[in-house]
Design an enzyme around this catalytic site. Structure first.
Site, PDB file in Angstrom:
ATOM      1  N   GLU A  47       3.058  -5.864   5.671  1.00  0.00           N
ATOM      2  CA  GLU A  47       3.971  -5.641   4.539  1.00  0.00           C
ATOM      3  C   GLU A  47       5.165  -4.801   4.967  1.00  0.00           C
ATOM      4  O   GLU A  47       5.016  -3.778   5.652  1.00  0.00           O
ATOM      5  CB  GLU A  47       3.207  -4.933   3.418  1.00  0.00           C
ATOM      6  CG  GLU A  47       4.032  -4.654   2.177  1.00  0.00           C
ATOM      7  CD  GLU A  47       3.233  -3.961   1.089  1.00  0.00           C
ATOM      8  OE1 GLU A  47       3.718  -3.905  -0.056  1.00  0.00           O
ATOM      9  OE2 GLU A  47       2.119  -3.473   1.374  1.00  0.00           O
ATOM     10  N   LYS A 129       8.247  -8.721  -4.030  1.00  0.00           N
ATOM     11  CA  LYS A 129       7.070  -8.211  -4.734  1.00  0.00           C
ATOM     12  C   LYS A 129       7.429  -7.991  -6.195  1.00  0.00           C
ATOM     13  O   LYS A 129       8.416  -7.316  -6.518  1.00  0.00           O
ATOM     14  CB  LYS A 129       6.620  -6.904  -4.084  1.00  0.00           C
ATOM     15  CG  LYS A 129       5.294  -6.350  -4.598  1.00  0.00           C
ATOM     16  CD  LYS A 129       4.880  -5.147  -3.775  1.00  0.00           C
ATOM     17  CE  LYS A 129       3.504  -4.635  -4.169  1.00  0.00           C
ATOM     18  NZ  LYS A 129       3.093  -3.476  -3.340  1.00  0.00           N
ATOM     19  N   CYS A 163       0.149  -6.953  -0.833  1.00  0.00           N
ATOM     20  CA  CYS A 163      -0.658  -5.809  -1.232  1.00  0.00           C
ATOM     21  C   CYS A 163      -1.280  -5.980  -2.614  1.00  0.00           C
ATOM     22  O   CYS A 163      -1.982  -6.944  -2.872  1.00  0.00           O
ATOM     23  CB  CYS A 163       0.206  -4.551  -1.137  1.00  0.00           C
ATOM     24  SG  CYS A 163      -0.707  -3.003  -0.976  1.00  0.00           S
TER      25      CYS A 163
END
Length: 320
Positions: A47, A129, A163
């Site tokens: 990430e 995200k 995540c």
């Protein structure tokens, strides 16, 4: 869709060159070459690996993190830019699909972005995200539904989440409903301790089972010297350890190779797509096991914009 193919995959556990976009990019390019030497056809990085995950935001109070936040702005990645050009060239020259996490800078905002480059070097997807987690909200803006997309690549249908997006069941369902065959997961690593590694384990294995796909997961890793660069407080240093679980999971929820939980390394496994059919014959969450007459999800796939130009009717005369 081809369910007879076999694909070799690589998940990279790697440490960044802290505070250096160019230095970390060089490590990415070398890792791509190393994966290709192993015969990998797809390689996944952690990430926001370029330039580095904003660990500072987890251990510094907001009033103290201005300097480090500004430094991250300076080192962040613009898309497109020389960084993305270099990764594109590496993907093309090695004939490998690359999934890379970056801190993307767009104007005055930073975003947690995932980039998917096809084996011909083309950038197939840039997604952000959708909701930064906890401390990350002081660093990144929010993404939109346009990125919840599965793309056709040289190795099959590929989707990605970052995540704790894996804790959003509807985000995962959006990708499942597009019949992803390979799911690419990215976590920061070197965070929170063993409990985080355990949570990653549960999360990626469950998604593989529920979606009936392969999951390639990559986490980052910090050396003791790097942790000391981020904070000199020994109590806070403990929060920047553990939490690493780089792994490749099959559609039946099993590990396809030993996971990497410490240090730098590369997990490599062969993905036999016939296992997708074997799993989905028993339970296809978006097919014969679904009940759309009872349960449905709605996705707004429009890119977010705070400014829109309305259509102007030229037949209307404006009086001065």
């Amino acid at each position: 869709m081809d369910y007879s193919r076999k694909v070799r995959a690589a998940a990279v556990q790697i440490s960044p060159v802290l505070f250096s976009r160019d230095g970390t990019t060089e490590k990415v390019l070398q890792a791509i070459a190393n994966a290709a030497k192993e015969g990998a056809q797809i390689v996944v990085f952690p990430e926001t690996f370029v330039p580095y995950y904003p660990y500072f935001s987890f251990v510094q109070p907001p009033v103290m993190m201005g300097k480090e936040h500004m430094r991250l702005y300076d080192e962040a990645v613009v898309v497109p830019s020389p960084v993305t050009d270099a990764v594109s060239q590496a993907a093309r020259s090695h004939g490998i699909v690359v999934v890379l996490g970056v801190n993307e800078r767009d104007g005055g905002s930073l975003y947690n972005a995932q980039l998917i480059f096809d084996a011909d070097g083309s950038l197939l997807l840039k997604r952000r995200k959708i909701t930064p987690t906890y401390h990350e909200r002081m660093v990144w803006g929010q993404g939109d539904g346009a990125g919840l997309k599965v793309v056709d690549t040289a190795v099959g249908k590929v989707g990605a989440l970052a995540c704790w997006e894996h804790y959003n069941p509807l985000a995962r369902f959006a990708l499942m409903s597009q019949h992803e065959q390979i799911h690419c997961a990215q976590f920061p690593g070197s965070l929170v301790g063993q409990i985080f590694a355990d949570q990653i384990e549960v999360t990626i294995r469950h998604h593989a089972l529920e979606s009936g796909c392969f999951v390639i997961n990559a986490t980052g890793w910090l050396s003791a010297d790097q942790v000391a660069q981020i904070t000199t407080d020994e109590k806070l240093q403990k929060a920047l350890s553990g939490g690493c679980n780089t792994a490749i999971i099959g559609p039946e929820g099993n590990h396809l190779c030993p996971p990497i939980t410490e240090g730098e390394g590369m997990a490599i496994a062969d993905l036999d797509f016939s296992l997708i059919t074997k799993r989905k014959r028993m339970m296809d969450s978006v097919g014969h096991y679904a009940r759309p007459d009872l349960l449905q999800a709605h996705l707004n796939a429009e890119p977010y914009s705070g400014f829109q130009i309305a259509n102007f009717d030229e037949s209307v005369t404006l009086n001065e």
